[in-house]
Design an enzyme around this catalytic site. Structure first.
Site, PDB file in Angstrom:
ATOM      1  N   LYS A 288       0.982  -0.985  -0.087  1.00 57.46           N
ATOM      2  CA  LYS A 288       0.093   0.038   0.198  1.00 57.46           C
ATOM      3  C   LYS A 288       1.016   1.799  -0.135  1.00 57.46           C
ATOM      4  O   LYS A 288       0.849   2.477  -0.349  1.00 57.46           O
ATOM      5  CB  LYS A 288      -1.113   0.203   1.026  1.00 57.46           C
ATOM      6  CG  LYS A 288      -1.695  -1.352   1.242  1.00 57.46           C
ATOM      7  CD  LYS A 288      -2.358  -1.368   0.292  1.00 57.46           C
ATOM      8  CE  LYS A 288      -3.211  -2.823  -0.201  1.00 57.46           C
ATOM      9  NZ  LYS A 288      -3.664  -3.753  -1.265  1.00 57.46           N
TER      10      LYS A 288
ATOM     11  N   GLU B 242      -0.381   9.236   7.569  1.00 57.03           N
ATOM     12  CA  GLU B 242      -1.147  10.009   6.307  1.00 57.03           C
ATOM     13  C   GLU B 242      -2.134  11.297   6.801  1.00 57.03           C
ATOM     14  O   GLU B 242      -2.080  10.289   8.941  1.00 57.03           O
ATOM     15  CB  GLU B 242      -2.436   9.323   5.739  1.00 57.03           C
ATOM     16  CG  GLU B 242      -1.818   8.480   4.357  1.00 57.03           C
ATOM     17  CD  GLU B 242      -2.462   7.741   3.275  1.00 57.03           C
ATOM     18  OE1 GLU B 242      -4.398   7.673   3.717  1.00 57.03           O
ATOM     19  OE2 GLU B 242      -2.558   7.282   2.477  1.00 57.03           O
TER      20      GLU B 242
ATOM     21  N   GLU C 295      -6.709   2.941  -2.183  1.00 58.63           N
ATOM     22  CA  GLU C 295      -6.071   2.159  -2.729  1.00 58.63           C
ATOM     23  C   GLU C 295      -6.532   1.783  -4.126  1.00 58.63           C
ATOM     24  O   GLU C 295      -7.125   1.981  -4.721  1.00 58.63           O
ATOM     25  CB  GLU C 295      -6.533   0.793  -1.725  1.00 58.63           C
ATOM     26  CG  GLU C 295      -6.064   0.307  -0.081  1.00 58.63           C
ATOM     27  CD  GLU C 295      -6.614  -0.174   0.774  1.00 58.63           C
ATOM     28  OE1 GLU C 295      -7.526  -1.474   0.152  1.00 58.63           O
ATOM     29  OE2 GLU C 295      -6.339  -0.447   1.679  1.00 58.63           O
TER      30      GLU C 295
ATOM     31  N   ARG D 259      -8.848  -6.830  -8.421  1.00 54.62           N
ATOM     32  CA  ARG D 259      -9.494  -7.430  -9.600  1.00 54.62           C
ATOM     33  C   ARG D 259     -11.358  -7.760  -9.382  1.00 54.62           C
ATOM     34  O   ARG D 259     -11.432  -5.985  -9.618  1.00 54.62           O
ATOM     35  CB  ARG D 259     -10.204  -8.665  -7.891  1.00 54.62           C
ATOM     36  CG  ARG D 259     -10.327  -7.742  -6.683  1.00 54.62           C
ATOM     37  CD  ARG D 259     -11.082  -8.839  -5.390  1.00 54.62           C
ATOM     38  NE  ARG D 259     -11.508  -8.144  -4.052  1.00 54.62           N
ATOM     39  CZ  ARG D 259     -11.602  -6.755  -3.955  1.00 54.62           C
ATOM     40  NH1 ARG D 259     -10.162  -7.068  -3.288  1.00 54.62           N
ATOM     41  NH2 ARG D 259     -12.491  -6.408  -2.985  1.00 54.62           N
TER      42      ARG D 259
HETATM   43  C1  MV4 Z   1      -8.000   6.768   5.781  1.00 51.31           C
HETATM   44  C2  MV4 Z   1      -9.608   7.747   6.270  1.00 51.31           C
HETATM   45  C3  MV4 Z   1      -8.986   8.382   6.918  1.00 51.31           C
HETATM   46  N1  MV4 Z   1      -7.886   9.458   6.218  1.00 51.31           N
HETATM   47  N2  MV4 Z   1      -7.363   7.414   5.438  1.00 51.31           N
HETATM   48  C4  MV4 Z   1      -9.760   2.545   5.750  1.00 51.31           C
HETATM   49  C5  MV4 Z   1      -9.680   1.047   4.518  1.00 51.31           C
HETATM   50  C6  MV4 Z   1      -8.193   1.500   4.064  1.00 51.31           C
HETATM   51  N3  MV4 Z   1      -8.831   1.261   2.294  1.00 51.31           N
HETATM   52  C7  MV4 Z   1      -8.783   2.882   3.951  1.00 51.31           C
HETATM   53  N4  MV4 Z   1      -9.232   3.408   5.739  1.00 51.31           N
HETATM   54  C8  MV4 Z   1      -9.978   4.721   5.221  1.00 51.31           C
HETATM   55  N5  MV4 Z   1      -8.315   5.502   4.805  1.00 51.31           N
HETATM   56  C9  MV4 Z   1      -7.064   9.286   6.054  1.00 51.31           C
HETATM   57  N6  MV4 Z   1      -5.825   8.970   5.236  1.00 51.31           N
HETATM   58  C10 MV4 Z   1     -10.150   6.293   6.655  1.00 51.31           C
HETATM   59  C11 MV4 Z   1     -10.673   5.335   6.084  1.00 51.31           C
HETATM   60  C12 MV4 Z   1     -11.524   4.990   6.561  1.00 51.31           C
HETATM   61  C13 MV4 Z   1     -12.279   4.181   6.071  1.00 51.31           C
HETATM   62  C14 MV4 Z   1     -12.251   4.829   4.599  1.00 51.31           C
HETATM   63  C15 MV4 Z   1     -13.265   4.164   3.052  1.00 51.31           C
HETATM   64  C16 MV4 Z   1     -14.996   3.396   3.790  1.00 51.31           C
HETATM   65  C17 MV4 Z   1     -14.671   3.508   5.260  1.00 51.31           C
HETATM   66  C18 MV4 Z   1     -13.519   3.815   6.097  1.00 51.31           C
HETATM   67  C19 MV4 Z   1     -14.197   2.629   7.543  1.00 51.31           C
HETATM   68  C20 MV4 Z   1     -13.094   3.647   8.356  1.00 51.31           C
HETATM   69  C21 MV4 Z   1     -11.571   4.072   7.784  1.00 51.31           C
END
Ligand code: MV4
Length: 451
Positions: free
Chosen positions: A117, A201, A289, A293
């Site tokens: 990642k 981040e 991300e 798939r």
């Molecule tokens: C974040 C974020 C807030 N700020 N990055 C959750 C899974 C992973 N793919 C990255 N995620 C997040 N990254 C920053 N800089 C909040 C989340 C996150 C989230 C993102 C999408 C859908 C649901 C979520 C639930 C909690 C946190």
């Protein structure tokens, strides 16, 4: 040339979905199954089926040599991995190629590059895809973490580079918590992934999860199939997805699509993929991300574009041009929403409820699509994912889809096990959701009693 025969290295609804696409293309299918799944519908539906081991996935659906052997022994030319299991396993993609089998997906290098990642984030930053302000690569010491947090300001989010899907993430709101959270994130990541690398981040507050579906072929076609909004999640499990996103303007959609295509070109990506973005409250979006798939929620994109994503995956893997390229750029027509019906009890913390379905009556009528592998008498196994069915509703606009979703959920009868059907009916009554204003904290803030 299109394949004569493919093997589907998966089970349940996605195995059936892939076989249906293959059948429409005149391609024969080989199912693989565990002893636990011997009597399931996808196994009956396939042209041939091979038992690859006992119930435990790590002794059946995850055993690469057994799946490769099943493909060679049946004369399959290609393998579709579905989602989950081996879908994002670079070793599996490589094992296919080493055995003269086509992996229906991107090449192993792309899977690997996006699986790390922190590296994926660097790649995106370099090619001009917006990223959240963050550390350059992994952070090896508490001092470094502290220096970074001070430079961008609190709150920050610590993420595991081997993670994804939210595993090994820690928020830090106060400098006093930094050291403990940093150490906790590293040890959690090390235990979960055998890789304790973490990066930092700036924390985006109240984000929405908006992702772009992409397709790329060997003939230079790179297309974006609009976006999906997947903000309604519980513990990083998506529950409802919709397209288009109620939060995007036409201008934002275009910008996000352009960014997604940049990402695809940057890694010379082929086949179907998804670029996930965080969308903040002021309309800025950031790369999160890439999923290498096909995803559970691909049908909502199919319904608003008219593209059969699985059939396009087969065409692309066979070296043909995708059939929908001339229709790009895609403008979404109407609206679509997907409800994941899981064998979980929403009244008891969504605890899994495997068992026998004594009655299964899916809804029908205009704008209703049900993707499922079960019927009355089917058993939901405790060994695998608890998804029983996906209900997809579509129509001319979001308002029609909200009403249609309510109508279809009310028609849907599943007896014998607890399911998430009542949860979805409640969400459709919620004003925040109805107004299209749900962000990733929706369940906690609006459905708090269910947690
Ligand atoms: C974040 C974020 C807030 N700020 N990055 C959750 C899974 C992973 N793919 C990255 N995620 C997040 N990254 C920053 N800089 C909040 C989340 C996150 C989230 C993102 C999408 C859908 C649901 C979520 C639930 C909690 C946190």
């Amino acid at each position: 040339m299109m394949f004569d025969k493919i093997l589907v290295a998966n089970r349940g609804e996605v195995a059936l979905r892939v076989m249906r696409a293959a059948r429409e293309l005149g391609v024969k299918t080989v199912a693989v199954y565990s002893t636990e799944d011997a009597d399931t519908y996808p196994v009956q539906y396939s042209d041939e089926a091979v038992c690859i081991g006992p119930a435990q996935a790590n002794k059946s659906y995850l055993v690469i040599p057994n799946i490769i052997a099943a493909a060679k022994n049946t004369g399959a030319q290609a393998i579709h991995p579905g989602y989950g299991f081996l879908a994002e396993n670079a070793d599996f993609a490589r094992a296919c190629v080493d055995n003269d089998l086509v992996f229906i997906g991107p090449n192993a290098d792309c899977i690997e590059r996006m699986g790390d990642k922190s590296a994926a984030r660097e790649t995106m930053k370099t090619c001009g895809v917006p990223t959240v302000p963050g550390s350059d690569g992994c952070i090896d010491t508490v001092e470094e973490a502290r220096a970074f947090a001070e430079s961008v300001g609190y709150p920050v989010l610590i993420k595991a580079t081997a993670g994804g899907g939210g595993k090994g993430m820690r928020e830090v709101h106060d400098p006093a918590e930094l050291e403990a959270q940093y150490l906790a994130a590293r040890s959690e990541a090390g235990a979960a992934f055998g890789n304790d690398g973490v990066y930092l981040e700036k924390l985006v507050l109240r984000p929405r999860h908006v992702e772009i579906q992409v397709l790329a072929d060997d003939h230079g076609n790179h297309i974006a199939l609009c976006e999906r909004d997947c903000s309604v999640q519980r513990r990083h499990q998506k529950l409802i997805e919709e397209a288009p996103s109620p939060a995007l303007t036409e201008e934002l959609r275009r910008a996000m699509g352009v960014a997604a295509i940049k990402a695809v070109r940057a890694v010379d990506y082929r086949n179907a993929g998804t670029i996930e973005f965080l969308l903040d409250e002021s309309g800025h979006f950031y790369f999160m991300e890439m999923n290498t798939r096909v995803q559970v929620e691909h049908p909502v994109s199919e319904q608003i574009t008219g593209v059969d994503i699985i059939k396009e995956q087969l065409r692309i893997a066979a070296g043909e041009p995708m059939s929908c390229a001339s229709r790009a750029p895609f403008v979404p027509f109407g609206h679509a929403m997907e409800f994941r019906i899981n064998a979980e009890d929403p009244e008891h913390g969504f605890r899994p409820c495997p068992g026998t379905i004594t009655r299964f009556e899916p809804p029908a009528g205009p704008g209703v699509r049900v993707e499922s592998y079960v019927r009355t008498g089917s058993r939901i196994s405790p060994y695998y994912d608890s998804m029983v069915a996906k209900l997809i509703v579509y129509g001319q606009d979001r308002e029609e889809v909200l009403a249609r979703g309510r109508r279809a959920l009310d028609e849907f009868v599943i007896e014998g096990i607890a399911t998430t059907l009542p949860f979805h009916r409640r969400v459709l009554d919620n004003q925040v959701f109805r107004e299209g204003k749900a962000c990733t904290d929706f369940i906690e803030t609006q459905m708090g009693d269910l947690l």
